[in-house]
Design a protein around this motif. Structure first.
Motif: not given
Length: 436
Positions: A20-37
């Motif tokens: 995979g790419c080694r640049e920073p990317h948005l952690p989408l799974e944690l973003g969704y988790g934050k919204a639901l929490l």
């Protein structure tokens, strides 16, 4: 109310086979988790090592200062790379060692625990593993821990130690996904995200971001690692996708990469994107696009297509379970048509024993002459969540990652262009951080 820390650790990839790419990317799974929490009333701290420039030790200190009742760490750098995650668990383990018991109940999410939960628990030395798509389960786990009720047996898709053994509360989770809320990200994170994923040949102006319009894939290609997560195909509500993109463009984002396993033709979304000030990249199968929809894709702002072709013979594609009904020449014609309106088009090729080297060279030359990039065929890694792994060895056990890694290193003397460093055996990579 419970305090929950969600952590994407400070990734490094030295001597890894990581594709995979080694640049920073948005952690989408944690973003969704934050919204639901937060919708459920919990207080959340979301941290990302690459997007904040913090080391694992610094991330651990931030978490300790927050004093959470539960800390969640991911074992792959964002959902985009769950299908090609680093096989080794040294980075999340390094974070957990730095945390040193200061984060409450410790939980891992990601492909490793989804497919090999016992090995993930043992190597990481944590309390709980979430199996499969994680955002809904993390919220349920927080609700349960906050309630004070004993036991976790009725929270789905978990693995944890009890009575000297590993308890599994059901198989990997498949989320609803279609109605996940539109995400928002800290402005400082977007400012530290100049990377435009898989964009080549055109100047990247403005910040980049990642967005998810669909999840899973209706095809079952033999090499694709998605059996235990992101498997079933689902489309996210178009209005929510557009709301998320509008939030990003209002924050200065000018390019989004759709992380969808397969971005299928979707006229309503493309027509809505025509009027929006954003360009984007996708992964898809070119045989599923008609010429008029490829024209609309370009008009909507697509500047990058990564198209899976894999093999240049019908027999090779059949061996990979591609279920492709186009001839090799027709695939080339469709790729060349796409290039008329999309600045960068790539045909992905996989190293297949039956593909003639001369045929590959001639086909690549033809595409390159038309402005389409076709990569030098790359070798396959039999990820434990792929059909290829199961054909070779059956259902994954606690040595699945080691077995796949040893096989891969034995089989290939030359790796792909993005694997620049000499890869090490898995046990050497994990021994450096004390994985058990």
């Amino acid at each position: 109310m419970m305090r929950v820390a969600l952590v994407n650790p400070a990734w490094t990839f030295a001597h890894s086979i990581y594709f995979g790419c080694r640049e920073p990317h948005l952690p989408l799974e944690l973003g969704y988790g934050k919204a639901l929490l937060e919708q459920a009333g919990h207080e959340v701290l979301l941290l990302d090592g690459l997007l904040t420039g913090l080391s694992n030790s610094e991330l651990a200190d931030r978490v300790a200062g927050f004093a959470p009742g539960m800390t969640v760490v991911t074992t792959a750098p964002t959902y985009l790379f769950w299908r090609c995650a680093p096989p080794e668990l040294r980075i999340p383990r390094d974070f957990l060692l730095a945390l040193d018991g200061r984060g409450g109940r410790t939980v891992a999410v990601g492909p490793h625990g989804s497919t090999t939960p016992g090995a993930a628990l043992e190597k990481l030395g944590l309390d709980v593993v979430v199996r499969g798509e994680c955002e809904e389960v993390v919220k349920q786990l927080a609700d349960r821990l906050d309630s004070g009720q004993p036991g976790l047996d009725d929270v789905p898709a978990l693995a944890f130690r009890s009575g000297g053994g590993t308890v599994l509360t059901g198989g990997p989770h498949t989320g609803r996904f279609v109605d996940l809320p539109a995400l928002s990200w800290p402005a400082e994170w977007l400012n530290r995200h100049p990377h435009h994923h898989h964009r080549y040949g055109t100047e990247p102006l403005g910040a980049g971001a990642e967005v998810e319009a669909s999840r899973g894939c209706p095809y079952t290609c033999s090499f694709c690692a998605k059996i235990d997560f992101r498997d079933q195909y689902r489309r996210r509500d178009t209005a929510v996708v557009l709301e998320e993109i509008d939030r990003l463009t209002a924050a200065g984002v000018r390019y989004v990469y759709f992380i969808d396993e397969i971005f299928l033709p979707r006229r309503d979304l493309l027509e809505a994107l025509v009027e929006r000030p954003v360009e984007f990249g996708i992964q898809t199968r070119i045989d599923l696009w008609k010429p008029d929809l490829l024209d609309l894709l370009g008009a909507a702002g697509c500047v990058s297509i990564e198209a899976g072709v894999e093999s240049l013979t019908e027999e090779g594609r059949a061996a990979l379970d591609k279920n492709c009904r186009m001839s090799t020449d027709a695939l080339a014609d469709r790729l060349i048509h796409a290039r008329r309106s999309v600045p960068f088009v790539q045909a992905n090729l996989i190293a297949m024993a039956g593909d003639d080297a001369g045929l590959v060279a001639r086909w690549r030359e033809r595409l390159h002459g038309a402005g389409v990039w076709a990569n030098d065929p790359v070798p396959l890694y039999p990820y434990p969540a792929s059909p290829d792994y199961r054909r070779l060895w059956g259902e994954p056990d606690d040595r699945a990652w080691e077995r796949a890694h040893e096989h891969y290193l034995r089989q290939f003397a030359r790796l792909s262009d993005i694997q620049a460093e000499e890869p090490l055996p898995l046990h050497e990579l994990e021994a450096a951080c004390g994985c058990r």
